[in-house]
Design a protein around this motif. Structure first.
Motif, PDB file in Angstrom:
ATOM      1  N   THR A   1     -12.231   8.633   7.590  1.00  0.00           N
ATOM      2  CA  THR A   1     -11.722   7.620   6.675  1.00  0.00           C
ATOM      3  C   THR A   1     -10.666   8.198   5.747  1.00  0.00           C
ATOM      4  N   ALA A   2     -10.841   9.435   5.315  1.00  0.00           N
ATOM      5  CA  ALA A   2      -9.822  10.055   4.471  1.00  0.00           C
ATOM      6  C   ALA A   2      -8.493  10.160   5.219  1.00  0.00           C
ATOM      7  N   ASN A   3      -8.546  10.582   6.478  1.00  0.00           N
ATOM      8  CA  ASN A   3      -7.314  10.696   7.262  1.00  0.00           C
ATOM      9  C   ASN A   3      -6.672   9.336   7.511  1.00  0.00           C
ATOM     10  N   ALA A   4      -7.495   8.319   7.760  1.00  0.00           N
ATOM     11  CA  ALA A   4      -6.946   6.984   7.996  1.00  0.00           C
ATOM     12  C   ALA A   4      -6.268   6.439   6.740  1.00  0.00           C
ATOM     13  N   LEU A   5      -6.881   6.634   5.582  1.00  0.00           N
ATOM     14  CA  LEU A   5      -6.266   6.186   4.342  1.00  0.00           C
ATOM     15  C   LEU A   5      -4.943   6.897   4.094  1.00  0.00           C
ATOM     16  N   LEU A   6      -4.920   8.194   4.347  1.00  0.00           N
ATOM     17  CA  LEU A   6      -3.669   8.941   4.202  1.00  0.00           C
ATOM     18  C   LEU A   6      -2.605   8.438   5.166  1.00  0.00           C
TER      19      LEU A   6
ATOM     20  N   VAL B   1       0.844  -1.200   0.000  1.00  0.00           N
ATOM     21  CA  VAL B   1       0.000   0.000   0.000  1.00  0.00           C
ATOM     22  C   VAL B   1       0.875   1.244   0.000  1.00  0.00           C
ATOM     23  N   ARG B   2       1.885   1.273   0.844  1.00  0.00           N
ATOM     24  CA  ARG B   2       2.740   2.456   0.929  1.00  0.00           C
ATOM     25  C   ARG B   2       3.559   2.673  -0.333  1.00  0.00           C
ATOM     26  N   ALA B   3       3.953   1.593  -0.985  1.00  0.00           N
ATOM     27  CA  ALA B   3       4.722   1.731  -2.224  1.00  0.00           C
ATOM     28  C   ALA B   3       3.845   2.194  -3.376  1.00  0.00           C
TER      29      ALA B   3
END
Length: 279
Positions: free
Chosen positions: A37-42, A18-20
């Motif tokens: 949810t936006a902050n968690a995805l970020l 995910v991070r890559a």
């Protein structure tokens, strides 16, 4: 499907992927959950997009790496956008996940959730009462069973397992039932995740956050059951670590975001509690 996908090492690999990839995750979600949810995805490393205009969703769902659909504060315009987006995702092969929030409570949201099943969700995540209600409705019953209280479950994840299996077999989607122990099934096999903390139930939208993180994992892991199990580990572990220093739900929410950001392979491989149940 290999059992090697259901190990702490496999969860850590999904996190790194995910991070890559920083996958673009298209969210059609509710007004309570959108910011969380936006902050968690970020924090996890994905790229959230909160696009729900009917005029835009088809094009966006086709170019996104995953689509997340959440009916928590559903409106008629949003329902129309969901229908367009899920059809577009199905045509484009974009994996998408449904969160049938409070599906047993009111007929409009039940109809939206049922209609969306025709567009081949890769996964569905809900609490026990939501999964039981959706399975009951999918079986052709006019009314859901009397369970649940709005977004709160009055059933346990264990009680919902038979319904989850049935729903998975009927829809072809992986089903995740959130609870003290999470159950994830493809209709045949069952995985469990035991990470998390009781205080997480006092923070709104963490169930919605689990669904969004599953969207990010679906973007990089083609096996839907593994992707959903990995997402439950990542959120549960972040909450578990955050609770060690939190003094209440407010500080837990802040620290949980920080922990999603700081999760690493060592932490995941040491502390993930994920397993496959014997047949």
């Amino acid at each position: 499907m290999s059992n090697a996908l259901f190990t702490p090492d496999a969860v850590a690999t999904t996190l790194e992927r995910v991070r890559a990839a920083t996958p673009l995750v298209h969210n059609i979600t509710n007004i309570v959950a959108a910011n969380s949810t936006a902050n968690a995805l970020l924090a996890l490393g994905a790229s959230p997009a909160m696009v729900d205009a009917e005029e835009e969703v088809e094009a966006f769902a086709a170019l996104a790496a995953a689509l997340v659909v959440n009916i928590g504060t559903i409106t008629a315009p949003q329902a129309a956008a969901i229908a367009r987006a899920t059809r577009a995702a199905q045509r484009a092969g974009t994996p998408w996940i449904l969160d049938p929030v409070a599906v047993g409570a009111l007929p409009f949201r039940a109809r939206v959730a049922l209609d969306s099943l025709a567009h081949a969700p890769r996964a569905i995540r809900g609490n026990a009462s939501e999964i039981m209600a959706l399975a009951h409705l999918r079986d052709g019953h006019a009314e859901p069973p009397a369970a649940g209280r709005g977004v709160d479950s009055l059933d346990t994840a264990e009680q919902a397992l038979a319904a989850a299996r049935r729903l998975a077999q009927a829809t072809g989607a992986c089903i995740t039932v959130s609870g003290a122990t999470d159950y994830i099934t493809d209709g045949t096999r069952v995985a469990t995740v035991a990470n998390g903390h009781q205080m997480m139930t006092r923070v709104t939208a963490l169930g919605c956050t689990a669904t969004a993180l599953a969207g990010a994992c679906l973007a990089v892991e083609p096996d839907a059951m593994a992707a959903c199990a990995h997402a439950m580990v990542l959120l549960g572990l972040a909450g578990e670590c955050a609770a060690r220093e939190a003094t209440g739900p407010g500080s837990l929410q802040m620290r949980l975001l920080d922990m999603l950001y700081h999760l690493d392979r060592d932490t995941v491989t040491r502390q993930a509690r994920i397993a496959i149940l014997p047949p």
